[in-house]
Design an enzyme around this catalytic site. Sequence first.
Site, mmCIF file in Angstrom:
data_model
loop_
_atom_site.group_PDB
_atom_site.id
_atom_site.type_symbol
_atom_site.label_atom_id
_atom_site.label_comp_id
_atom_site.label_asym_id
_atom_site.label_seq_id
_atom_site.Cartn_x
_atom_site.Cartn_y
_atom_site.Cartn_z
ATOM 1 N N HIS A 58 50.667 -61.279 50.636
ATOM 2 C CA HIS A 58 50.132 -62.306 49.738
ATOM 3 C C HIS A 58 51.157 -63.397 49.432
ATOM 4 O O HIS A 58 50.814 -64.445 48.880
ATOM 5 C CB HIS A 58 49.649 -61.654 48.438
ATOM 6 C CG HIS A 58 48.431 -62.300 47.866
ATOM 7 N ND1 HIS A 58 48.212 -63.647 47.909
ATOM 8 C CD2 HIS A 58 47.352 -61.771 47.228
ATOM 9 C CE1 HIS A 58 47.061 -63.933 47.318
ATOM 10 N NE2 HIS A 58 46.514 -62.801 46.904
ATOM 11 N N THR A 93 46.487 -51.302 64.595
ATOM 12 C CA THR A 93 46.540 -49.844 64.590
ATOM 13 C C THR A 93 45.115 -49.293 64.658
ATOM 14 O O THR A 93 44.263 -49.629 63.826
ATOM 15 C CB THR A 93 47.271 -49.302 63.338
ATOM 16 O OG1 THR A 93 47.215 -47.865 63.352
ATOM 17 C CG2 THR A 93 46.683 -49.822 62.049
#
Length: 389
Positions: free
Chosen positions: A361, A309
């Site tokens: 994560h 982005t």
Amino acid sequence: MATDILMPQLGESIAEGTIVKWLVAQGGRVEKDQSLLEVETDKVSLEIPSPAAGTLTEVLYKEGDVVPVGTVIGRIEAEEAATGVVNRVGGVVVRHQPEGDHHSPAVRQLAKEHGVDLSRITGTGAGGRITKKDVLDVVAQRQAGQARPAAEAQPARVAAGRDEAPAQAEEELLPITAMRKTIAERMVKSKQTSAHVATFFEADCSAIAKFREGRSLTYLPFVIHAVARAIKDVPVLNSSWTDRGIAVKKDVHMGIAVALEDGLLVPVVRHADRKGLSQLAKEVADLAERARTKRLSPEEVQGGTFTITNHGGMGSLFSTPIIHQPQIAILGVGAVQKRAVVIDDAIAIRPMSYLSLSFDHRVIDGATADRFMARVKHYLEQSRWEACL
């Protein structure tokens, strides 16, 4: 002759679409292939062309309605049509109705639900056809007649000797579009699904700036190229979390976030790792232009394995973008600005850009994310861009 317009199939796994806007009002004249309405799914927003020239005599579903694929959504009284013929035009299925049938399935069903005798209605549609609106008008008149005595029996309300007045409006209520609703649901789901963590790097874009001189290339193709190469070095960034394990994708399909007036789409550059700068620039420009003009196909916003982005287009420096599920990471690119930096113990002015990586994560740890970002930085700062055209 009348032409039924059905909600088109906008992708293999898409079962319904939302009518965002009718671009032609009921009773309006429309030319063949003229944009007739805007339809949106959870994947893409498209403008559907008219299958024939004529008059839009019936609008069976209003803006905001979610309609199953194959449902009649409107009807055109076409100038030229063949009885009994079924055609497909621009992805819209059309059926030509016999002239003598003035009662469409939708009208008959609506009349049945409300107990309306169609023989007592004078149709306002082309050729005297009874429209859905004709039936609803009869229902509304009936309900108004039933409600009037009760309304007249209501006493006037007085509070503390004063007539009650509506409170002064202190806010403007903006409608939630189908696209905004979908984005909201996806963003919340992504935050609830992935363990979001962000890491930041800074890249010196001097070599890119020099190479761009005299060439009509933006910075984005260079970022795509660098990210695709870094994925080859750290393949786990090109993966998804599954109950069976971490699914590492062999193909690199790069999603590129494109801002629209009322939302965001993420068209996909297929096999980005196999393409040079010129091809990447051409494809990104084409996808972005067609995203903004609502001409993308559903397949062009599916199957991405990693997303970029470019939030720096409006001057933004830092961002922590939300992961585009089921991917495990998204790279944010900040504005390229000239800044004072220390190089070999000397202060220099260089075009610099901050890069952010939001990652899951659950799949990777900070060390892996930083190793990947170090490779992206390395490839962006290389000076051998001639070989990447």
